[in-house]
Design a protein around this motif. Structure first.
Motif, mmCIF file in Angstrom:
data_model
loop_
_atom_site.group_PDB
_atom_site.id
_atom_site.type_symbol
_atom_site.label_atom_id
_atom_site.label_comp_id
_atom_site.label_asym_id
_atom_site.label_seq_id
_atom_site.Cartn_x
_atom_site.Cartn_y
_atom_site.Cartn_z
ATOM 1 N N VAL A 92 45.485 -65.758 38.361
ATOM 2 C CA VAL A 92 46.786 -65.492 37.732
ATOM 3 C C VAL A 92 47.849 -66.367 38.381
ATOM 4 O O VAL A 92 48.014 -66.336 39.605
ATOM 5 N N ASP A 93 48.586 -67.119 37.567
ATOM 6 C CA ASP A 93 49.709 -67.881 38.102
ATOM 7 C C ASP A 93 50.914 -66.953 38.221
ATOM 8 O O ASP A 93 50.903 -65.818 37.731
ATOM 9 N N SER A 94 51.951 -67.409 38.868
ATOM 10 C CA SER A 94 53.174 -66.616 38.963
ATOM 11 C C SER A 94 54.360 -67.556 39.038
ATOM 12 O O SER A 94 54.776 -67.946 40.121
ATOM 13 N N TYR A 95 54.888 -67.938 37.887
ATOM 14 C CA TYR A 95 56.108 -68.741 37.895
ATOM 15 C C TYR A 95 57.277 -67.889 38.389
ATOM 16 O O TYR A 95 58.102 -68.321 39.167
ATOM 17 N N SER A 96 57.333 -66.674 37.869
ATOM 18 C CA SER A 96 58.463 -65.792 38.192
ATOM 19 C C SER A 96 58.291 -65.205 39.586
ATOM 20 O O SER A 96 57.187 -64.860 39.996
ATOM 21 N N THR A 97 59.390 -65.058 40.268
ATOM 22 C CA THR A 97 59.368 -64.395 41.565
ATOM 23 C C THR A 97 59.392 -62.872 41.428
ATOM 24 O O THR A 97 59.261 -62.158 42.408
ATOM 25 N N GLU A 140 57.572 -61.188 38.580
ATOM 26 C CA GLU A 140 56.401 -60.674 37.895
ATOM 27 C C GLU A 140 55.393 -61.804 37.695
ATOM 28 O O GLU A 140 55.768 -62.905 37.311
ATOM 29 N N GLU A 141 54.122 -61.536 37.934
ATOM 30 C CA GLU A 141 53.105 -62.571 37.778
ATOM 31 C C GLU A 141 52.911 -62.900 36.291
ATOM 32 O O GLU A 141 53.394 -62.187 35.412
ATOM 33 N N ALA A 142 52.197 -63.999 36.038
ATOM 34 C CA ALA A 142 52.085 -64.532 34.677
ATOM 35 C C ALA A 142 51.290 -63.631 33.744
ATOM 36 O O ALA A 142 51.312 -63.826 32.531
ATOM 37 N N ASP A 143 50.599 -62.626 34.289
ATOM 38 C CA ASP A 143 49.934 -61.662 33.404
ATOM 39 C C ASP A 143 50.949 -60.708 32.780
ATOM 40 O O ASP A 143 50.609 -59.928 31.904
ATOM 41 N N ARG A 144 52.201 -60.825 33.240
ATOM 42 C CA ARG A 144 53.331 -60.008 32.761
ATOM 43 C C ARG A 144 53.114 -58.516 33.030
ATOM 44 O O ARG A 144 53.707 -57.670 32.373
ATOM 45 N N LYS A 145 52.282 -58.202 34.006
ATOM 46 C CA LYS A 145 52.013 -56.806 34.351
ATOM 47 C C LYS A 145 52.219 -56.561 35.839
ATOM 48 O O LYS A 145 52.662 -55.498 36.240
ATOM 49 N N THR A 146 51.857 -57.539 36.655
ATOM 50 C CA THR A 146 51.827 -57.335 38.096
ATOM 51 C C THR A 146 53.169 -57.695 38.709
ATOM 52 O O THR A 146 53.592 -58.849 38.687
ATOM 53 N N SER A 147 53.845 -56.699 39.248
ATOM 54 C CA SER A 147 55.138 -56.936 39.897
ATOM 55 C C SER A 147 54.925 -57.555 41.273
ATOM 56 O O SER A 147 53.962 -57.231 41.964
ATOM 57 N N THR A 148 55.841 -58.442 41.665
ATOM 58 C CA THR A 148 55.816 -58.941 43.038
ATOM 59 C C THR A 148 56.506 -57.957 43.983
ATOM 60 O O THR A 148 56.438 -58.130 45.202
ATOM 61 N N GLY A 149 57.215 -56.991 43.425
ATOM 62 C CA GLY A 149 57.957 -56.032 44.237
ATOM 63 C C GLY A 149 59.391 -56.454 44.504
ATOM 64 O O GLY A 149 60.172 -55.679 45.068
ATOM 65 N N LEU A 150 59.755 -57.667 44.118
ATOM 66 C CA LEU A 150 61.101 -58.154 44.467
ATOM 67 C C LEU A 150 62.213 -57.371 43.766
ATOM 68 O O LEU A 150 63.234 -57.085 44.392
ATOM 69 N N GLY A 151 62.007 -57.034 42.497
ATOM 70 C CA GLY A 151 63.053 -56.298 41.775
ATOM 71 C C GLY A 151 63.393 -54.981 42.466
ATOM 72 O O GLY A 151 64.556 -54.739 42.829
ATOM 73 N N PRO A 152 62.395 -54.117 42.692
ATOM 74 C CA PRO A 152 62.666 -52.859 43.395
ATOM 75 C C PRO A 152 63.229 -53.080 44.807
ATOM 76 O O PRO A 152 64.085 -52.318 45.261
ATOM 77 N N TYR A 153 62.766 -54.126 45.485
ATOM 78 C CA TYR A 153 63.271 -54.435 46.830
ATOM 79 C C TYR A 153 64.773 -54.712 46.781
ATOM 80 O O TYR A 153 65.547 -54.154 47.558
ATOM 81 N N LEU A 154 65.179 -55.565 45.849
ATOM 82 C CA LEU A 154 66.602 -55.910 45.753
ATOM 83 C C LEU A 154 67.423 -54.680 45.367
ATOM 84 O O LEU A 154 68.492 -54.442 45.923
ATOM 85 N N LYS A 155 66.899 -53.900 44.422
ATOM 86 C CA LYS A 155 67.634 -52.711 43.984
ATOM 87 C C LYS A 155 67.781 -51.700 45.122
ATOM 88 O O LYS A 155 68.833 -51.104 45.294
ATOM 89 N N ALA A 156 66.716 -51.545 45.904
ATOM 90 C CA ALA A 156 66.770 -50.608 47.030
ATOM 91 C C ALA A 156 67.831 -51.018 48.043
ATOM 92 O O ALA A 156 68.329 -50.199 48.800
#
Ligand SMILES: [Zn+2]
Length: 163
Positions: free
Chosen positions: A70-75, A77-93
């Motif tokens: 699986v590639d991951s252009y986005s920081t 969400e991975e390119a499968d568009r399902k697997t979060s990197t965790g960054l969104g929740p981290y920033l929100k927290a």
């Protein structure tokens, strides 16, 4: 900060697909994948952050693209568009509501990250002169159109005042 952090033989590498050349595409389980030259293999010099990059206040490095298939252009969400990197929740927290994006490449990793940042509700800026594009078959113009439609703000480094 983010780092491309690929396994040897990563699915996004043209060299992993018999008969394929860089910048051609192939079909992976999650859709069409652009194929790249081998790059940013885990632990290699190519994957390292530039030694002249001075970001002493940076608190987190997101390493992405480390799932072999699986590639991951986005920081976010991975390119499968399902697997979060965790960054969104981290920033929100941590109470972050605004994201400024720089780096490589404007029309791939920056594009996907910026659009995902908007999906997650962040006010999102791309600092254009702090990015560089690949511009494959008009991908840069298409990227700006997509980012603009997603509500991403396009600014220059001179627009930012450092307190
Ligand atoms: Zn990569």
């Amino acid at each position: 900060m983010t780092q491309d952090w690929h396994t040897p033989g990563h699915a996004s590498f043209a060299s992993s697909h018999a008969g394929k050349k860089p910048f051609e595409t192939t079909q992976l389980a999650y859709g069409t994948q652009v194929l790249w030259p081998d790059h940013c293999v885990q632990g290699s010099e190519d994957a390292a952050l530039l030694k002249d990059l001075k970001l002493p206040t940076a608190q987190l490095i997101i390493r992405k693209g480390f799932h072999k298939d699986v590639d991951s252009y986005s920081t976010f969400e991975e390119a499968d568009r399902k697997t979060s990197t965790g960054l969104g929740p981290y920033l929100k927290a941590r109470g972050v509501d605004t994201v400024f994006l720089t780096g490589l490449a404007t029309d791939f990793c920056v594009l996907w990250s910026a659009v995902d940042a908007r999906k997650l509700g962040f006010t999102t800026y791309v600092i254009e002169d702090a990015t560089r594009a690949i511009d494959l078959n008009g991908s840069l113009a298409a990227a700006w159109k997509q980012m603009t439609e997603a509500g991403v703000k396009r600014i220059q480094s001179g627009d930012i005042q450092v307190a």
